[in-house]
Design a protein around this motif. Sequence first.
Motif, PDB file in Angstrom:
ATOM      1  N   GLU A  72       0.832  -1.210   0.000  1.00  0.00           N
ATOM      2  CA  GLU A  72       0.000   0.000   0.000  1.00  0.00           C
ATOM      3  C   GLU A  72       0.862   1.254   0.000  1.00  0.00           C
ATOM      4  O   GLU A  72       0.520   2.243  -0.627  1.00  0.00           O
ATOM      5  N   ARG A  73       1.985   1.186   0.727  1.00  0.00           N
ATOM      6  CA  ARG A  73       2.926   2.310   0.797  1.00  0.00           C
ATOM      7  C   ARG A  73       4.332   1.757   0.609  1.00  0.00           C
ATOM      8  O   ARG A  73       4.616   0.637   1.016  1.00  0.00           O
ATOM      9  N   GLN A  74       5.216   2.556   0.022  1.00  0.00           N
ATOM     10  CA  GLN A  74       6.591   2.131  -0.173  1.00  0.00           C
ATOM     11  C   GLN A  74       7.552   2.911   0.732  1.00  0.00           C
ATOM     12  O   GLN A  74       8.714   3.073   0.397  1.00  0.00           O
ATOM     13  N   SER A  75       7.081   3.338   1.870  1.00  0.00           N
ATOM     14  CA  SER A  75       7.938   4.088   2.794  1.00  0.00           C
ATOM     15  C   SER A  75       8.953   3.144   3.438  1.00  0.00           C
ATOM     16  O   SER A  75       8.775   1.920   3.449  1.00  0.00           O
ATOM     17  N   THR A  76       9.980   3.711   3.993  1.00  0.00           N
ATOM     18  CA  THR A  76      11.003   2.926   4.676  1.00  0.00           C
ATOM     19  C   THR A  76      10.385   2.107   5.806  1.00  0.00           C
ATOM     20  O   THR A  76      10.695   0.924   5.962  1.00  0.00           O
ATOM     21  N   ASP A  77       9.499   2.726   6.580  1.00  0.00           N
ATOM     22  CA  ASP A  77       8.854   2.009   7.685  1.00  0.00           C
ATOM     23  C   ASP A  77       8.034   0.831   7.181  1.00  0.00           C
ATOM     24  O   ASP A  77       8.073  -0.255   7.767  1.00  0.00           O
ATOM     25  N   ALA A  78       7.276   1.037   6.102  1.00  0.00           N
ATOM     26  CA  ALA A  78       6.445  -0.038   5.547  1.00  0.00           C
ATOM     27  C   ALA A  78       7.308  -1.181   5.032  1.00  0.00           C
ATOM     28  O   ALA A  78       7.005  -2.358   5.262  1.00  0.00           O
ATOM     29  N   GLN A  80      10.385  -1.967   6.016  1.00  0.00           N
ATOM     30  CA  GLN A  80      11.020  -2.638   7.149  1.00  0.00           C
ATOM     31  C   GLN A  80      10.030  -3.532   7.889  1.00  0.00           C
ATOM     32  O   GLN A  80      10.371  -4.640   8.304  1.00  0.00           O
ATOM     33  N   ALA A  81       8.793  -3.071   8.046  1.00  0.00           N
ATOM     34  CA  ALA A  81       7.770  -3.878   8.716  1.00  0.00           C
ATOM     35  C   ALA A  81       7.474  -5.136   7.919  1.00  0.00           C
ATOM     36  O   ALA A  81       7.350  -6.233   8.477  1.00  0.00           O
TER      37      ALA A  81
END
Length: 151
Positions: A72-78, A80-81
């Motif tokens: 859904e999102r390609q952020s660093t947090d997403a 890593q999770a």
Amino acid sequence: MDSIDRRIVAILQTEGRIKMAELSERVGLSPTPCARRVAMLEDAGVISGYSARVDQAKLGLPVTIFVAVELERQSTDALQAFERAVSQFDQVMECYLMTGTRDILLRVVAQDLSDFDRFLEERLMRVSGIRNTRSSFTLRTMIARNALPQF
């Protein structure tokens, strides 16, 4: 790395259990300097470990599936999770961050289609942040190399 180090790495990729005496003879060194070079290659992380290659079908895991995952999102947090979650799944043999329309590509092994279905429903689809998945089942392995090309 010089040409001797490269020969050592090439031999160890295909013959990880070779005796030091034979390895040293094949690369043209005496055993002690050869052992020192192997230790330096290990310390530098060039040689990251030793393992046995096994036949996954003979261990009851004949099915290989590639699963493309869109997040859904390609952020660093997403990312890593997601990585933390799938690293807990023994069926996931490899996990790659990709370019293009797929965010993630997984190589998964399973006993059969029902086993893979359980993996999807009970494990992978419970990981938060997945938008969709697409699975491709392998019919047969045509090429599988364990040794990198010589350079």
